[in-house]
Design an enzyme around this catalytic site. Structure first.
Site, short mmCIF file in Angstrom:
data_model
loop_
_atom_site.label_atom_id
_atom_site.label_comp_id
_atom_site.label_asym_id
_atom_site.label_seq_id
_atom_site.Cartn_x
_atom_site.Cartn_y
_atom_site.Cartn_z
CG ASN A 57 -1.75 1.20 1.41
OD1 ASN A 57 -1.82 2.03 0.50
ND2 ASN A 57 -2.39 1.33 2.55
CE LYS A 88 -0.37 3.28 4.74
NZ LYS A 88 -0.35 3.41 6.19
CG HIS A 140 -5.94 1.81 5.15
ND1 HIS A 140 -5.59 2.75 6.08
CD2 HIS A 140 -4.88 0.97 5.03
CE1 HIS A 140 -4.35 2.50 6.50
NE2 HIS A 140 -3.90 1.42 5.87
CD GLU A 181 -3.34 5.51 6.63
OE1 GLU A 181 -3.30 5.54 5.39
OE2 GLU A 181 -2.41 5.03 7.32
CD GLU A 188 -3.72 -2.66 7.25
OE1 GLU A 188 -2.59 -2.85 6.78
OE2 GLU A 188 -4.37 -1.63 7.01
N GLY A 224 2.12 2.10 10.82
CA GLY A 224 3.08 3.20 10.70
C GLY A 224 3.76 3.58 11.99
CB SER A 263 4.85 -1.93 12.04
OG SER A 263 4.45 -0.58 12.25
P1 PGA Z 1 2.61 0.14 7.69
O1 PGA Z 1 1.18 0.38 7.02
O2 PGA Z 1 3.15 -1.15 7.12
O3 PGA Z 1 3.43 1.33 7.29
O4 PGA Z 1 2.39 0.04 9.15
C1 PGA Z 1 0.30 -0.69 6.78
C2 PGA Z 1 -0.97 -0.16 6.20
O5 PGA Z 1 -1.40 0.95 6.55
O6 PGA Z 1 -1.59 -0.84 5.35
#
Ligand code: PGA
Length: 253
Positions: A9, A11, A98, A100, A170, A176, A216
């Protein structure tokens, strides 16, 4: 069918040149290092889809996905992109829900359910995200919370449609932050979700669903997470922006 999937992803990152460079590196490594049995899905921002798709070419095992889609098919919805448009560009997967999107764009379980239906109607595979906040984890209600997200968004689907959905668990506190769930925490939740799906759609269908872990995941912790029986892959943010890291995650299966 239950598949091993490592989805990147991106983003809202990378310019055109950077995206093309990253894709070329991933494609070359994937070929040179003879990756087998793992589907890599690249989910770039919308404008990258066409050039990235071209660079992937006809390599089996690498697919293109989007990070979002509209719940509508066409029309006066400025700034939106529909599943129908994505499918016409050869997109195969789409991330839906997601955290976000849930947090910053206030997307609700009910609305996300509509997006899943819209994606499935165009032959796309939704990667449906779910996961709890740190407060919910600390309160001990994380399993109930995540099961509820699935119930609200997915349990109105027919069995045939449900069988085509990929789930990504997740935990928000792991996204993140560099703070990964332990492989035992991931396994515990994935098993709970599989049983929850079985309670509605039956054991056989639940056993066929791919459940990815995200939050992460990186080249150092992937092997441990992916060794768990109910973890069928990963949804990778930060580490998917570095070709070597992304390939190392794929190869840690
Ligand atoms: P990350 O993000 O691996 O940077 O923690 C995962 C995601 O948001 O899908």
């Amino acid at each position: 069918m239950r598949r091993k999937i490592i989805a990147g992803n991106w983003k809202m990152n990378l310019t055109l040149d950077e995206g093309q460079k990253l894709t070329s590196e991933i494609v070359n490594m994937y070929k040179d290092e003879n990756v087998k049995d793992v589907i890599a899905v690249l989910n770039p921002p919308f404008p990258h889809i066409f050039p990235v798709k071209k660079l992937i070419g006809d390599i089996k095992g690498i697919a293109i996905g989007a990070q979002n889609c509209s719940d509508k098919e066409f029309g006066a919805f400025t700034g939106e992109v529909s599943a129908k448009i994505l499918a016409s560009f050869g997109v195969e997967y789409v991330i839906i829900g997601h955290s976000e999107r849930r947090e910053y764009f206030k997307e609700t379980n009910e609305f996300l359910g509509k997006k899943v239906v819209a994606a499935l109607a165009q032959g796309l595979t939704p990667i449906f995200c779910c996961g709890e906040s740190l407060d919910i984890r600390n309160a001990g209600t994380h399993e109930a919370n995540v099961k509820y997200q699935l119930t609200e968004s997915l349990f109105g689907l027919s069995a045939g449609d449900m069988a085509r959905v990929v789930i990504a668990y997740e935990p928000i506190w792991a996204i993140g932050t560099g703070k990964t769930a332990t492989s035992d925490q991931a396994q515990e939740m994935h098993l709970a979700l599989r049983r929850h799906i079985a309670s509605k759609f039956g054991k056989e269908l639940a056993g066929d669903i791919s459940i990815l872990y995200g939050g992460s995941m990186n080249a150092a912790n992937a092997a441990d997470l992916l060794s768990k029986p109910d973890v069928d892959g990963g949804l990778i943010g930060g580490a998917s922006l570095k070709s070597r890291d992304f390939l190392d995650i794929i190869k840690s299966y």
